[in-house]
Design a protein around this motif. Structure first.
Motif, PDB file in Angstrom:
ATOM      1  N   SER A  13      -1.614  24.690  79.715  1.00 41.31           N
ATOM      2  CA  SER A  13      -2.402  25.515  78.715  1.00 41.31           C
ATOM      3  C   SER A  13      -2.100  24.968  77.357  1.00 41.31           C
ATOM      4  O   SER A  13      -3.120  24.535  76.432  1.00 41.31           O
ATOM      5  N   ASP A  14      -0.695  24.845  76.985  1.00 44.28           N
ATOM      6  CA  ASP A  14      -0.434  24.230  75.604  1.00 44.28           C
ATOM      7  C   ASP A  14      -0.792  22.979  75.089  1.00 44.28           C
ATOM      8  O   ASP A  14      -1.503  22.397  74.295  1.00 44.28           O
ATOM      9  N   SER A  15      -0.622  21.881  76.572  1.00 41.36           N
ATOM     10  CA  SER A  15      -1.163  20.412  76.154  1.00 41.36           C
ATOM     11  C   SER A  15      -2.400  20.372  76.127  1.00 41.36           C
ATOM     12  O   SER A  15      -3.024  19.604  75.187  1.00 41.36           O
ATOM     13  N   LEU A  16      -3.195  21.007  76.842  1.00 45.83           N
ATOM     14  CA  LEU A  16      -4.840  21.098  77.035  1.00 45.83           C
ATOM     15  C   LEU A  16      -5.407  21.284  75.535  1.00 45.83           C
ATOM     16  O   LEU A  16      -6.491  20.974  75.014  1.00 45.83           O
ATOM     17  N   GLY A  17      -4.805  22.834  75.452  1.00 45.89           N
ATOM     18  CA  GLY A  17      -5.352  23.380  74.215  1.00 45.89           C
ATOM     19  C   GLY A  17      -5.173  22.512  72.826  1.00 45.89           C
ATOM     20  O   GLY A  17      -6.211  22.183  72.093  1.00 45.89           O
ATOM     21  N   LYS A  18      -3.902  21.681  72.769  1.00 50.97           N
ATOM     22  CA  LYS A  18      -3.816  20.731  71.756  1.00 50.97           C
ATOM     23  C   LYS A  18      -4.747  19.596  71.763  1.00 50.97           C
ATOM     24  O   LYS A  18      -5.420  19.190  70.640  1.00 50.97           O
ATOM     25  N   LEU A  19      -5.055  19.125  73.113  1.00 54.64           N
ATOM     26  CA  LEU A  19      -5.819  17.871  73.143  1.00 54.64           C
ATOM     27  C   LEU A  19      -7.313  18.394  72.710  1.00 54.64           C
ATOM     28  O   LEU A  19      -8.046  17.655  71.821  1.00 54.64           O
ATOM     29  N   LEU A  20      -7.751  19.437  73.227  1.00 58.79           N
ATOM     30  CA  LEU A  20      -8.985  20.008  72.866  1.00 58.79           C
ATOM     31  C   LEU A  20      -9.334  20.383  71.362  1.00 58.79           C
ATOM     32  O   LEU A  20     -10.479  20.159  71.098  1.00 58.79           O
ATOM     33  N   SER A  21      -8.444  21.095  70.931  1.00 60.53           N
ATOM     34  CA  SER A  21      -8.469  21.634  69.542  1.00 60.53           C
ATOM     35  C   SER A  21      -8.761  20.312  68.768  1.00 60.53           C
ATOM     36  O   SER A  21      -9.429  20.436  67.745  1.00 60.53           O
ATOM     37  N   ASP A  22      -8.078  19.160  68.845  1.00 60.64           N
ATOM     38  CA  ASP A  22      -8.280  18.027  68.038  1.00 60.64           C
ATOM     39  C   ASP A  22      -9.541  17.295  68.339  1.00 60.64           C
ATOM     40  O   ASP A  22     -10.124  16.832  67.345  1.00 60.64           O
ATOM     41  N   GLY A  23     -10.273  17.374  69.407  1.00 58.53           N
ATOM     42  CA  GLY A  23     -11.393  16.523  69.686  1.00 58.53           C
ATOM     43  C   GLY A  23     -12.429  17.264  70.127  1.00 58.53           C
ATOM     44  O   GLY A  23     -13.634  16.676  70.284  1.00 58.53           O
ATOM     45  N   ALA A  27     -18.618  20.025  65.083  1.00 57.36           N
ATOM     46  CA  ALA A  27     -19.240  18.941  64.852  1.00 57.36           C
ATOM     47  C   ALA A  27     -19.155  17.713  65.834  1.00 57.36           C
ATOM     48  O   ALA A  27     -20.322  16.987  66.175  1.00 57.36           O
ATOM     49  N   ALA A  28     -17.820  17.723  66.372  1.00 56.73           N
ATOM     50  CA  ALA A  28     -17.810  16.439  67.535  1.00 56.73           C
ATOM     51  C   ALA A  28     -18.797  16.665  68.581  1.00 56.73           C
ATOM     52  O   ALA A  28     -19.444  15.746  69.287  1.00 56.73           O
ATOM     53  N   ARG A  29     -18.846  17.859  69.192  1.00 58.57           N
ATOM     54  CA  ARG A  29     -19.467  18.274  70.183  1.00 58.57           C
ATOM     55  C   ARG A  29     -21.300  17.915  70.069  1.00 58.57           C
ATOM     56  O   ARG A  29     -21.652  17.410  70.729  1.00 58.57           O
ATOM     57  N   ARG A  30     -21.456  18.412  68.917  1.00 57.58           N
ATOM     58  CA  ARG A  30     -23.247  18.186  68.287  1.00 57.58           C
ATOM     59  C   ARG A  30     -23.153  16.739  68.165  1.00 57.58           C
ATOM     60  O   ARG A  30     -24.430  16.435  68.274  1.00 57.58           O
ATOM     61  N   ALA A  31     -22.145  15.903  67.877  1.00 58.32           N
ATOM     62  CA  ALA A  31     -22.496  14.713  67.505  1.00 58.32           C
ATOM     63  C   ALA A  31     -22.768  13.932  69.007  1.00 58.32           C
ATOM     64  O   ALA A  31     -23.524  12.865  69.225  1.00 58.32           O
ATOM     65  N   LEU A  32     -21.932  14.102  69.855  1.00 58.97           N
ATOM     66  CA  LEU A  32     -22.013  13.753  71.134  1.00 58.97           C
ATOM     67  C   LEU A  32     -23.429  14.195  71.721  1.00 58.97           C
ATOM     68  O   LEU A  32     -24.127  13.187  72.383  1.00 58.97           O
ATOM     69  N   ILE A  33     -23.761  15.130  71.606  1.00 63.64           N
ATOM     70  CA  ILE A  33     -25.345  15.804  72.225  1.00 63.64           C
ATOM     71  C   ILE A  33     -26.327  15.032  71.431  1.00 63.64           C
ATOM     72  O   ILE A  33     -27.304  14.356  72.004  1.00 63.64           O
ATOM     73  N   ALA A  34     -26.125  14.624  70.073  1.00 65.33           N
ATOM     74  CA  ALA A  34     -27.131  14.137  69.246  1.00 65.33           C
ATOM     75  C   ALA A  34     -27.123  12.484  69.772  1.00 65.33           C
ATOM     76  O   ALA A  34     -28.458  11.804  69.438  1.00 65.33           O
ATOM     77  N   LEU A  82     -14.953  24.916  74.315  1.00 62.61           N
ATOM     78  CA  LEU A  82     -16.503  24.340  74.657  1.00 62.61           C
ATOM     79  C   LEU A  82     -16.357  22.937  75.265  1.00 62.61           C
ATOM     80  O   LEU A  82     -17.379  22.308  74.476  1.00 62.61           O
ATOM     81  N   SER A  83     -15.400  22.527  75.774  1.00 66.47           N
ATOM     82  CA  SER A  83     -15.531  20.899  76.072  1.00 66.47           C
ATOM     83  C   SER A  83     -16.751  20.783  76.834  1.00 66.47           C
ATOM     84  O   SER A  83     -17.022  21.449  77.914  1.00 66.47           O
ATOM     85  N   LEU A  84     -17.209  19.337  76.624  1.00 65.91           N
ATOM     86  CA  LEU A  84     -18.254  19.145  77.339  1.00 65.91           C
ATOM     87  C   LEU A  84     -17.674  18.180  78.468  1.00 65.91           C
ATOM     88  O   LEU A  84     -18.536  17.349  79.466  1.00 65.91           O
ATOM     89  N   GLU A  85     -16.366  17.989  78.900  1.00 69.25           N
ATOM     90  CA  GLU A  85     -16.076  16.969  79.926  1.00 69.25           C
ATOM     91  C   GLU A  85     -16.371  17.409  81.278  1.00 69.25           C
ATOM     92  O   GLU A  85     -16.346  18.713  81.402  1.00 69.25           O
ATOM     93  N   PRO A  86     -16.647  16.560  82.119  1.00 61.78           N
ATOM     94  CA  PRO A  86     -17.077  17.202  83.250  1.00 61.78           C
ATOM     95  C   PRO A  86     -15.900  17.672  84.377  1.00 61.78           C
ATOM     96  O   PRO A  86     -15.789  16.886  85.431  1.00 61.78           O
TER      97      PRO A  86
END
Length: 378
Positions: A13-23, A27-34, A82-86
């Motif tokens: 939980s902690d490792s994944l939370g830190k990684l996803l919080s940073d990325g 703005a990053a999600r919407r940039a990927l979609i755009a 709200l990660s978009l990773e599959p």
């Protein structure tokens, strides 16, 4: 029920939370979609390096050998950020299908790649006219030499546009063209006759319809014995549904946290609106609903690996029904308490609501799972 994570699960939980919080910022999600990107390659690579993509995969195939509860811990973080990773598409559904039904050669060929992120899988069991009935399959697998030719269409296939392998269901015909029953096949997206029609789901994730036009597959591409295909399909769907329920739980937790904070800073009549008793009661009800949902999601995760189909189906459907009914109420109340800002696209609350609503519909809506739960009771 004990909701405390083990030491290993806390690390996940902690490792994944830190990684996803940073990325995974808005703005990053919407940039990927755009930019019409399916996911963030840097995050996907990091997930592989951390071992997150091998959580439910056996150690014999370069995985971690975790349980569905470990997968739930990860899925909660994916929903919370709200990660978009599959992850659910490739690891839970694709990896789950291969582990449940793959031959030793198939497992060795695909599972290590899924575990390290170099291969991605997608599972297509639903069809346009089937609603949520996984046994309603019109895709045909007709014998052709030493293999089969697949013809049909799959819909709402999560992660399909970025997948290296597709896993689909079909009705198999014998030499006399009489139907033999359901089968599951591995299909390569680049094979002749495969057409992938991509689109975005409401929560931003990528999906597709898959059209199969007389696609040649080898006999060795079939997963599992034919007489077990229906059970395999149901079990894989339950693994995916349990993970999606966990994602919804993470999203709802964030929705309640955002609402709590908003009630502290939004003022009316010279004081924070969180001091008004009516809103305090409403927030308390949301929190109680969340805790009930949490217990059901934990139970679904604890049974998702179980070969006891009635037990597993009841637990997964119970979580799906409760999240569908009370999760929607949590979302509606959160929007109402935020007022006009809760309805805007710019405010992140709506993104979390969309993630929760996606989970409500995927692999069967509330009515479908309520009926399925009743069937298991009788």
């Amino acid at each position: 029920m004990n909701f405390n994570y083990s030491e290993e699960q806390s690390l996940i939980s902690d490792s994944l939370g830190k990684l996803l919080s940073d990325g995974c910022s808005q703005a990053a999600r919407r940039a990927l979609i755009a930019e019409e990107q399916y996911h963030d390659p840097a995050i996907w690579s990091a997930l592989g390096e951390l071992g997150m993509l091998g959580l439910p995969i056996a150690e014999a195939y370069a995985g971690v050998g975790g349980t569905a509860v470990d997968t739930m811990v990860a899925a909660v973080e994916f929903g919370r950020h709200l990660s978009l990773e599959p992850f659910t598409a490739s690891v839970v559904l694709g990896g789950g299908a291969l582990q449940l039904a793959g031959t030793e050669d198939q497992k060795k060929a695909f599972l290590p790649g899924i575990a390290d992120g170099s291969k991605r899988a997608a599972v297509g069991f639903l069809e346009p006219e089937s609603r949520f009935d996984l046994s309603s399959v019109t895709t045909r697998a007709e014998p052709d030499g030493d293999g089969y030719r697949l013809t049909g269409r799959k819909t709402a296939v999560i992660g399909a546009p970025s997948a290296d392998i597709l896993i689909v269901s079909a009705q198999t015909s014998g030499a006399t063209a009489e139907p033999e029953g359901l089968s599951v096949f591995v299909v390569r997206p680049a094979a002749s006759g495969v057409e992938i029609k991509p689109y975005r789901f409401a929560d931003g994730r990528i999906g597709a319809d898959i059209v199969l036009n007389s696609v040649q597959v080898a006999a060795s591409d079939m997963l599992g014995p034919k007489d077990k295909a229906g059970d395999i399909i149901e079990h894989v769907a339950d693994l995916g549904t349990a993970a999606l329920c966990a994602e919804a739980l993470g999203a709802l937790e964030k929705i309640i946290a955002m609402t709590t904070e908003y009630l502290k800073v939004r003022t009316q009549f010279g004081r924070p609106i969180g001091e008004f008793q009516a809103l305090q009661h409403q927030l308390a009800e949301m929190t109680i609903d969340f805790e009930h949902a949490k217990s059901l999601v934990f139970e679904a995760a604890m049974t998702a690996d179980s070969p006891d189909a009635p037990l597993r189906k009841k637990a997964v459907s119970a979580a799906k029904v409760y999240l569908g009914e009370r999760g929607r109420v949590i979302c509606q109340n959160a929007i109402q308490m935020h007022g006009g800002i809760g309805m805007t696209d710019e405010y992140e609350l709506g993104d979390y609501v969309k993630r929760a609503m996606f989970a409500e519909k995927a692999f069967g809506d509330t009515d479908h799972h309520l009926e399925r739960y009743a069937r298991q009771m009788t």
